[in-house]
Design an enzyme around this catalytic site. Sequence first.
Site, PDB file in Angstrom:
ATOM      1  N   CYS A   1       0.828  -1.219   0.000  1.00  0.00           N
ATOM      2  CA  CYS A   1       0.000   0.000   0.000  1.00  0.00           C
ATOM      3  C   CYS A   1       0.863   1.270   0.000  1.00  0.00           C
ATOM      4  O   CYS A   1       1.453   1.595  -1.023  1.00  0.00           O
ATOM      5  CB  CYS A   1      -1.007  -0.035   1.147  1.00  0.00           C
ATOM      6  SG  CYS A   1      -2.362   1.122   0.866  1.00  0.00           S
TER       7      CYS A   1
ATOM      8  N   HIS B   1      -3.610  -5.280   0.060  1.00  0.00           N
ATOM      9  CA  HIS B   1      -3.182  -5.697   1.399  1.00  0.00           C
ATOM     10  C   HIS B   1      -3.219  -7.222   1.524  1.00  0.00           C
ATOM     11  O   HIS B   1      -4.183  -7.777   2.069  1.00  0.00           O
ATOM     12  CB  HIS B   1      -4.075  -5.051   2.471  1.00  0.00           C
ATOM     13  CG  HIS B   1      -3.793  -3.600   2.670  1.00  0.00           C
ATOM     14  ND1 HIS B   1      -2.886  -3.140   3.604  1.00  0.00           N
ATOM     15  CD2 HIS B   1      -4.266  -2.513   2.025  1.00  0.00           C
ATOM     16  CE1 HIS B   1      -2.831  -1.814   3.539  1.00  0.00           C
ATOM     17  NE2 HIS B   1      -3.653  -1.405   2.593  1.00  0.00           N
TER      18      HIS B   1
ATOM     19  N   GLU C   1      -1.817  -9.026   3.544  1.00  0.00           N
ATOM     20  CA  GLU C   1      -1.808  -9.488   4.946  1.00  0.00           C
ATOM     21  C   GLU C   1      -3.214  -9.816   5.443  1.00  0.00           C
ATOM     22  O   GLU C   1      -3.368 -10.599   6.371  1.00  0.00           O
ATOM     23  CB  GLU C   1      -1.109  -8.460   5.854  1.00  0.00           C
ATOM     24  CG  GLU C   1      -1.885  -7.190   6.170  1.00  0.00           C
ATOM     25  CD  GLU C   1      -1.765  -6.118   5.083  1.00  0.00           C
ATOM     26  OE1 GLU C   1      -1.366  -6.454   3.957  1.00  0.00           O
ATOM     27  OE2 GLU C   1      -2.091  -4.954   5.371  1.00  0.00           O
TER      28      GLU C   1
END
Length: 238
Positions: free
Chosen positions: A107, A209, A211
Amino acid sequence: MKPVIGVTPQLDAEQGHPWARREYFSCLQRSGALPVLLPVLESRADAAAAARRCDGLLFTGGPDPHPALFGEDPQPLCGPIDCRRDAAELFLFEEARREEKPVLGICRGIQIINVALGGTLWQDIPGVFPGAVQHMQQPPYETPLHRIELDPGSLLEKISGSELLVNSIHHQAIRALGEDLSAVARTSDGLIEAVCGEGGPFLLAVQWHPEYLYESHREARSLFHAFVDAARHRMSFL
Ligand code: MN
């Protein structure tokens, strides 16, 4: 030995505590790394020390890079800015490249890396491209928002396949690409969603993202594993 991954911190707006979201740590740990939270590096010497000691560096999400870094004044829709963090991450990226350490950007990470290499950013996607794909979603971030197409033959395509559904929590994007970067993923509106370094050590940065997608999406796990494997490989040279 587990590779040590330095994680760049966010600064708590009220008290200045350095922190990073737990998902960054859990994904790195589950991928076989030992993540460590870095401080806000105050000097090039500190950045050099961090880059030397870590086997890989993760540039995390956060506020917008200051537009002055690419020669513009902040426009009204530019978001919050953290000049200390900008300076620290620019030093750290340069030193990581000098030390030939693997780098993953997420990001804000893709944005600051692009700026570090002389690229520029769109300061606010809806302000410049009213017809763009929706790039700013609300939680849950585990749910993908839009599709991206990956460049055939790129490192990212090898990791993730030719197209991918990803989440999206950004209002800025790469405008002019930095030196030695290639755009390897785009949305249907033409905006760049991922870059790889051309030649040199592992350098991958994504606008989404992964994650948050680690549990549910194999491609997100493969991405973290590829980064950690590169860090482990780099460590074995020392
Ligand atoms: Mn997006």
